[in-house]
Structure formats: structure tokens, C-alpha cells
Design a protein around this motif. Structure first.
Motif, mmCIF file in Angstrom:
data_model
loop_
_atom_site.group_PDB
_atom_site.id
_atom_site.type_symbol
_atom_site.label_atom_id
_atom_site.label_comp_id
_atom_site.label_asym_id
_atom_site.label_seq_id
_atom_site.Cartn_x
_atom_site.Cartn_y
_atom_site.Cartn_z
ATOM 1 N N ASP A 138 0.839 -1.203 0.000
ATOM 2 C CA ASP A 138 0.000 0.000 0.000
ATOM 3 C C ASP A 138 0.876 1.255 0.000
ATOM 4 O O ASP A 138 0.599 2.217 -0.721
ATOM 5 N N PHE A 139 1.945 1.240 0.794
ATOM 6 C CA PHE A 139 2.885 2.357 0.862
ATOM 7 C C PHE A 139 3.481 2.607 -0.525
ATOM 8 O O PHE A 139 3.526 3.747 -0.996
ATOM 9 N N GLY A 140 3.923 1.536 -1.198
ATOM 10 C CA GLY A 140 4.507 1.659 -2.532
ATOM 11 C C GLY A 140 3.524 2.212 -3.552
ATOM 12 O O GLY A 140 3.872 3.086 -4.353
ATOM 13 N N ASN A 141 2.300 1.720 -3.525
ATOM 14 C CA ASN A 141 1.274 2.224 -4.450
ATOM 15 C C ASN A 141 0.978 3.700 -4.194
ATOM 16 O O ASN A 141 0.840 4.486 -5.137
ATOM 17 N N GLU A 142 0.875 4.075 -2.934
ATOM 18 C CA GLU A 142 0.615 5.475 -2.597
ATOM 19 C C GLU A 142 1.799 6.365 -2.967
ATOM 20 O O GLU A 142 1.623 7.509 -3.404
ATOM 21 N N TYR A 143 3.009 5.831 -2.822
ATOM 22 C CA TYR A 143 4.216 6.567 -3.204
ATOM 23 C C TYR A 143 4.201 6.821 -4.722
ATOM 24 O O TYR A 143 4.457 7.942 -5.183
ATOM 25 N N ALA A 144 3.866 5.808 -5.500
ATOM 26 C CA ALA A 144 3.751 5.969 -6.959
ATOM 27 C C ALA A 144 2.680 7.000 -7.294
ATOM 28 O O ALA A 144 2.873 7.861 -8.162
ATOM 29 N N ASN A 145 1.556 6.952 -6.595
ATOM 30 C CA ASN A 145 0.490 7.930 -6.809
ATOM 31 C C ASN A 145 0.960 9.351 -6.494
ATOM 32 O O ASN A 145 0.585 10.305 -7.181
ATOM 33 N N ALA A 146 1.792 9.488 -5.463
ATOM 34 C CA ALA A 146 2.327 10.809 -5.108
ATOM 35 C C ALA A 146 3.183 11.360 -6.254
ATOM 36 O O ALA A 146 3.083 12.540 -6.601
ATOM 37 N N TRP A 147 4.015 10.503 -6.839
ATOM 38 C CA TRP A 147 4.832 10.934 -7.977
ATOM 39 C C TRP A 147 3.956 11.316 -9.174
ATOM 40 O O TRP A 147 4.332 12.161 -9.984
ATOM 41 N N SER A 148 2.812 10.736 -9.304
ATOM 42 C CA SER A 148 1.910 11.007 -10.425
ATOM 43 C C SER A 148 0.988 12.195 -10.168
ATOM 44 O O SER A 148 0.242 12.602 -11.055
#
Length: 174
Positions: free
Chosen positions: A47-57
Motif C-alpha cells: 500500500d505504501f509503494g502504491n501510494e508513493y507511486a500515486n504521489a509521484w503522479s
């Protein structure tokens, strides 16, 4: 008078048998709980990784910095590390400014020892004033060291800079 001890022996064996069965059940419960905890930690990291990717996007560089410790750092390839919140915001802003349509997708996460590798793919078009107008699709990874609060303390990022520049400049692949 004869006393028949058989019922007493059976009763004692039955009591000990139930007690041992109960202990085994507690032991299995502990193993299941530990396994569930590991699964939950892995899900939390995903979940942390997915949210991190979303932050970059997101086109909001502050959101990227929110995943880092206040004194954390982000290093891209062989560049100098961006240390602290403002420096990390500036790195994220640089990519976001260059690619207003940037999408970062998490490809996978691998955890070994105290390091986690976040594998990603970035896609975007350099369609800003003074940009090349070319599309870029590049994959890479960040190797994270997490702190006790569950934030990134250190991130060492890696991607093929030559391939990135080739795509950015619209050059044919060899």
C-alpha cells in the motif's frame, strides 16, 4: 474389596490429553498470528509503494516528500543526494515540471534484510515550454531504508540515464 482403578486412569489420561491438545492449539494460534502479522506488514508496504507511486503522479511534489523522514534523502543515479524535505520536493518538482502528464506505476516491491526495492515505470511527455515534446517510458528502482516510523530514511534511485536521454531527445534506438 477390590477397587477398579481403570476409570481413574482413563480420566487422568483424558485430562492430560485435553490439556496437551489445548497447548498445541495455542501454539498454532501464535504461528498463525505471526504469519498474519507478516502478511499484514507486506500488505502495508505494498500500500505504501502504491501510494508513493500515486504521489509521484500527482503533480504535487510535497506529497512525495511526505513519504520521507524530515532528514531523509533521495539520490537519483550518481547525483548528489537531496537531503531533507525541501530538497526532495525540488527533485520531485523537476520531474513533474518536465512531464506534466507523468504517471509512475509500481511494478513490484522486494524486501530483503533491512532494504526494500521499489521497482517502477515512469511514462510522460515532455510537452512543456522549451521541452522536446517527446514521450518517455523508462523503468528503474529505488532502494529504500525505512526508519522506525515507517518512512523512507534513505532512497537510492537507479534508472538507465542513456535510454532516458535517448527517448527524451527523440533519437532512434540502436
Amino acid at each position: 474389596m477390590k477397587i477398579n482403578y481403570l476409570p481413574f486412569i482413563v480420566l487422568i489420561l483424558l485430562v492430560f490429553s485435553c490439556k496437551n491438545s489445548s497447548q498445541k492449539s495455542e501454539s498454532n494460534s501464535i504461528q498463525i498470528d505471526a504469519q498474519t502479522k507478516n502478511t499484514m506488514e507486506q500488505k502495508s508496504l505494498i500500500d505504501f509503494g502504491n501510494e508513493y507511486a500515486n504521489a509521484w503522479s500527482s503533480q504535487k511534489p510535497e506529497r512525495v516528500a511526505d513519504f520521507f523522514a524530515a532528514d531523509g534523502f533521495l539520490k537519483v543515479n550518481d547525483g548528489d543526494p537531496a537531503i531533507g524535505t525541501e530538497a526532495i520536493i525540488n527533485v520531485a518538482k523537476g520531474f513533474m515540471d518536465a512531464f506534466p502528464d507523468m504517471i509512475v506505476a509500481m511494478d513490484s516491491l522486494i524486501t530483503e534484510s533491512n532494504k526494500t526495492r521499489f521497482y517502477w515505470t515512469l511514462t510522460g511527455t515532455n510537452n512543456v515550454a522549451g521541452g522536446t515534446g517527446n514521450k518517455v517510458k523508462i523503468s528503474g528502482f529505488e532502494e529504500w531504508t525505512m526508519n522506525k516510523a515507517g518512512l523512507v530514511q534513505e532512497s537510492n534511485g537507479h534508472f538507465n540515464a542513456e535510454e532516458y536521454n535517448r527517448q527524451l531527445n527523440g533519437e532512434e534506438s540502436e
